[in-house]
Design an enzyme around this catalytic site. Structure first.
Site, mmCIF file in Angstrom:
data_model
loop_
_atom_site.group_PDB
_atom_site.id
_atom_site.type_symbol
_atom_site.label_atom_id
_atom_site.label_comp_id
_atom_site.label_asym_id
_atom_site.label_seq_id
_atom_site.Cartn_x
_atom_site.Cartn_y
_atom_site.Cartn_z
ATOM 1 N N ILE A 1 -2.595 25.338 49.048
ATOM 2 C CA ILE A 1 -3.007 26.527 48.298
ATOM 3 C C ILE A 1 -3.215 26.181 46.833
ATOM 4 O O ILE A 1 -2.615 25.250 46.310
ATOM 5 C CB ILE A 1 -1.970 27.667 48.389
ATOM 6 N N HIS B 1 3.135 23.001 48.957
ATOM 7 C CA HIS B 1 2.307 21.865 48.545
ATOM 8 C C HIS B 1 0.931 22.343 48.099
ATOM 9 O O HIS B 1 0.325 23.231 48.700
ATOM 10 C CB HIS B 1 2.160 20.861 49.691
ATOM 11 N N HIS B 2 0.444 21.729 47.017
ATOM 12 C CA HIS B 2 -0.854 22.124 46.462
ATOM 13 C C HIS B 2 -2.007 21.790 47.410
ATOM 14 O O HIS B 2 -3.121 22.314 47.258
ATOM 15 C CB HIS B 2 -1.067 21.419 45.112
ATOM 16 N N ALA B 3 -1.774 20.921 48.382
ATOM 17 C CA ALA B 3 -2.809 20.628 49.367
ATOM 18 C C ALA B 3 -3.138 21.853 50.208
ATOM 19 O O ALA B 3 -4.213 21.946 50.802
ATOM 20 C CB ALA B 3 -2.370 19.480 50.285
ATOM 21 N N ASN C 1 -7.812 24.971 48.442
ATOM 22 C CA ASN C 1 -8.062 24.816 47.015
ATOM 23 C C ASN C 1 -9.546 24.980 46.716
ATOM 24 O O ASN C 1 -10.396 24.325 47.334
ATOM 25 C CB ASN C 1 -7.602 23.431 46.547
#
Length: 501
Positions: free
Chosen positions: A142, A138-140, A316
């Site tokens: 990395i 999940h982009h949350a 991020n």
């Protein structure tokens, strides 16, 4: 517990069934010569041994009561590897096209938020005899550069692997989720800290904005206000700029990194300029073939890393800028030069802003509001009628320049798989790896069902730029051969002729 930053949590709140917010990669692997084991079991053992080296594998979300604030990361003490690592066998013939189609299907499903937000798939049945590893996170958790740091934890530089120091034993809390009072107290403290940090940064942010948007005074002490040349508030509308579904299509393509460097050096531009121009030329060709190339140039949304050198934290640190793709220019060389000039201006602007762009900000009571707005935007299909801010997402991630191995297998390719979004149904992400430049094109299948045609146009555009950069080959005509007799023999012949006379 560890708090998610404002940017991290935004990837959670903006997620919908039509727009999953995870990123991934597709690696094709060569098994060792004479291999007779079970690579799926080897993969599970390999990841089990290294999970402690990247916290993305061992943490999960703890949601705030009533979504009053952002969630926090907590340790998961009961990770089910049989769920997180799965096996897929392709039906015959097991072609590369089948592999990419299956990856597109896997990439369309949401991750389970009650577990650590990652999944691995070992894919066999390829007619080449190779195996593939598809991963999604999940982009949350990395961004692109943090993903490279995770890769360094699970990949090796030699087929024999390396010694991995086991994790320190920790006491189990035997607690599935945190208590309400503990979560609310942590949310209140974090909101105060975020607000204080944001207020302290406001003077620096205001100064950066002033240098960009307020023109300097001329010799008469006046400011001349004007819009930058070629500035576009909105991008032109195309078939890519619509509300998307959860169906995906994916294509991976590779070009030699040495050829890209040759183009950059020969034409006096940067490697990133070549990537942008290659993609722009492919999009121009594709839109012309479909009779929908707009008169105005397409605009790309380009992620920009805010990460300091050496920072590999699993979060991020990224912003987004827009850049013109000069698709209205027919000549490839002129188009490349226009893109290079636009890129230089964008870099100059970002150099002023980069250090003051906040990656963390207070969102008290906002998670439920952001999720509601995202859901409304998705269900109402507003992207079909609204003018887009950009036409396509193009991202260039600096990868790993050396040969890698995974569980003893040689890593052949490293195709990135990213996120299409409402109003930008195509995402083109590029990652360098061991002398290669691997393009990953992921799109909404309904908006771009023929993504492979676009991918082939990308390779054709690369060859055009390579021909322009290659120095001309001078062909020198070979001089006719003239046979000369030795001077001594010529003298003897003259003497014999004279005697006979």
């Amino acid at each position: 517990m560890k708090h998610l930053s404002g940017i991290d949590s935004a990837f959670l709140h903006l997620e919908s069934p039509e727009m999953p917010m995870h990123i991934g990669s597709l690696n094709v692997l060569d098994l060792p010569d004479g291999y007779s084991g079970d690579f799926f079991e080897d993969t599970q053992a390999h990841i089990r041994e290294r999970m402690h080296m990247a916290e993305v594998f061992t943490r999960k979300l703890a949601l705030m009561p009533l979504d009053l604030s952002n969630p926090v990361w907590v340790d998961d003490e009961d990770i089910d590897l049989d769920y997180h690592i799965r096996r897929v066998t392709l039906p015959k013939p097991g072609s590369n096209r089948q592999l990419q189609q299956y990856v597109a299907r896997l990439h369309s499903s949401l991750l389970d938020r009650s577990r650590p937000l990652w999944e691995f798939f070992v894919i066999d049945g390829l007619k080449s005899g190779q195996v593939a590893l598809y991963s999604k996170v999940h982009h949350a958790g990395i961004d692109g550069q943090a993903g490279v740091a995770v890769a360094k934890a699970i990949f090796d530089l030699a087929p024999t692997g390396r010694h991995i120091k086991p994790p320190r034993p920790r006491a189990r809390r035997n607690q599935y989720q945190l208590g309400t009072a503990e979560l609310l107290g942590a949310a209140a403290r974090n909101t105060v800290n975020q607000t204080v940090a944001l207020v302290k940064s406001l003077p620096l942010m205001a100064g950066a904005v002033k240098t960009v948007f307020i023109p300097p005074k001329d010799v008469n002490g006046k400011r001349r206000w004007s819009m930058p040349k070629g500035f576009q508030v909105f991008a032109p509308k195309t078939s890519l700029n619509v509300a998307i579904t959860n169906q995906r299509t994916f294509a991976g393509r590779t070009v030699p990194l040495a050829e890209v460097k040759q183009i950059a050096k020969g034409l006096g531009v940067s490697l990133n300029d070549v990537v942008m121009a290659t993609t722009a030329g492919a999009l121009r060709t594709y839109l012309i073939e479909n009779n929908e190339l707009p008169a105005k140039p397409l605009v790309a949304a380009v992620p920009v890393s805010l990460r300091q050198e050496g920072d590999s934290s699993a979060n991020n640190q990224v912003s987004m800028v827009t850049m013109g793709l000069a698709t209205h220019i027919r000549d490839p060389l002129e188009r490349l030069q226009a893109i290079s000039a636009s890129s230089a201006k964008t870099k100059e602007t970002m150099a002023r802003f980069k250090s003051v762009i906040p990656t963390d900000f207070p969102l008290l009571a906002a998670p439920w509001l952001m999720s509601a707005v995202a859901s409304l935007f998705s269900r109402s299909r507003l992207a079909n009628v609204m003018p887009p801010l950009a036409n396509v997402v193009i991202s260039n991630v600096a990868g790993i320049p050396v040969q890698l191995y995974f569980a003893g297998a040689k890593v052949v390719s490293y195709y990135p798989v990213s996120i299409p979004a409402h109003s930008m149904a195509l995402n083109v992400t590029v990652q360098s790896y061991n002398g290669r430049l691997d393009y990953g094109l992921i799109a909404c299948r309904r908006a771009l069902p023929d993504v492979n045609e676009l991918a082939d146009a990308l390779l054709a555009e690369h060859r055009i730029l390579l021909d322009l950069a290659a120095p001309p080959v001078l062909v020198v005509a070979e001089a006719p051969k003239v046979t000369h007799r030795p001077a001594v023999k010529r003298a003897k012949r003259v003497n014999r002729v004279a005697a006979a006379a």
